[in-house]
Scaffold this motif. Structure first.
Motif: not given
Length: 340
Positions: A148-170
């Motif tokens: 997806l990062k190749e499709i969208y030139p701008f992005h914010f991918v965030h996981r809450k902590g190092r041990n987080s299995e997943f997070g949220s992205a824009i």
């Protein structure tokens, strides 16, 4: 009642009880879950109570009995709740320079093989390419599962902590000039992130939210096996955590006067305190503006549950709302086209 037969009298007694229950449930959206956790659980039953009372009303109308007035009046009092459950026709329009935004809980791109279907990350990516939203919000996003990062030139991918299995992205086709994460204090992966996106001369603040999960499995067999007291207690506790999370996010929302969109997985319904608290006079629900049908976004085998929302600042024109019923996650993606 005197002119009713025995069976009709029994039916009307149940009608009265369930009509009263629906009437009282209208108040639940204004009672903080932390005050009465178990009471807040009843808000999940509002859609069922609405449909049951509609059934009673139709039954009495067919029987040509004035008892239909009971459910009719109760439903009329809660008209806004009824309309939140089902939209009879979509109000769509098109305009030049409209923007599209999609929200999609991708369930970690099938990392734990919840489905036997193959190539889920590729299928989700192909679906997104096909619909081609200008802005994409994903929840339960695992890092580096797609291109997806190749499709969208701008992005914010965030996981809450190092041990987080997943997070949220824009992901965005427009420049991102600011990004921030409201990391909720509770254990788990839930949070709310936002980005400020520049669209020509306007700057939009886009929130991607993923509130506390209630851990309710969609298969009805699992619900039957689970201890009811533990289930209700866990849901009540989850509602209380959602209240804290919503309060944290809305404090941040109210600090800014930018045109704002709040979207994502609320893990709650349109009949809840959480939804009512967020969807104040400043915002409007894209489904209620331009949606159609039940708008189900979560795969619950026995009820069309809508827990993924898109709320738009009143200054934004909503042109259309779509829900896509694909099988790549336990959530269905939703997309809105709008104009600033």
């Amino acid at each position: 009642m005197k002119k009713l037969g025995l069976i009709d009298k029994i039916i009307f007694i149940f009608n009265s009880l369930l009509g009263t229950a629906l009437l009282l449930s209208y108040l639940l959206a204004f009672i903080p879950p932390k005050s009465f956790p178990l009471l807040s659980v009843l808000s999940l039953g509002v859609p069922v109570l609405i449909l049951v009372n509609l059934g009673f009303m139709v039954y009495w109308i067919i029987r040509l009995k004035r008892q239909f007035l009971l459910s009719f009046i109760v439903l009329l009092i809660g008209y806004n709740y009824v309309s939140s459950l089902y939209q009879f026709s979509s109000n769509t329009q098109t305009s030049e320079k409209e923007i599209s935004i999609m929200s999609y809980n991708v369930r970690m791109f099938n990392t734990y093989d919840w489905t036997d279907e193959e190539n889920i990350p590729e299928r989700i990516t192909d679906f997104i390419k096909e619909k081609d939203p200008d802005i994409l919000l994903t929840q339960e996003h695992t890092v580096d599962e797609t291109n997806l990062k190749e499709i969208y030139p701008f992005h914010f991918v965030h996981r809450k902590g190092r041990n987080s299995e997943f997070g949220s992205a824009i992901f965005s086709k427009f420049p991102i000039v600011e990004q921030y994460s409201v990391d909720f204090p509770h254990n788990g992966n839930n949070n709310a992130i936002y980005t400020d996106i520049v669209v020509k001369t306007d700057t939009l603040r886009i929130y991607n939210v993923h509130f506390q999960s209630l851990n309710v499995k969609p298969e009805i067999d699992n619900l039957r096996k689970e201890d009811s007291k533990k289930l209700l207690g866990r849901i009540g506790q989850g509602f209380g955590m959602q209240q804290e999370q919503a309060e944290m996010m809305m404090k941040k929302v109210r600090e800014s006067s930018r045109k704002t969109i709040i979207a994502g997985d609320f893990n709650n319904t349109a009949f809840s305190y959480i939804y009512e608290f967020i969807n104040d006079e400043r915002f409007k629900d894209a489904f209620l503006e331009s949606g159609e049908g039940f708008g189900q976004t979560f795969k619950l085998n026995y009820f069309p549950l809508r827990i993924d929302f898109m709320l738009f600042d009143a200054g934004i024109q909503i042109n259309s709302f779509e829900r896509f019923k694909n099988e790549y996650s336990d959530h269905y993606p939703v997309m809105t086209r709008f104009k600033i």
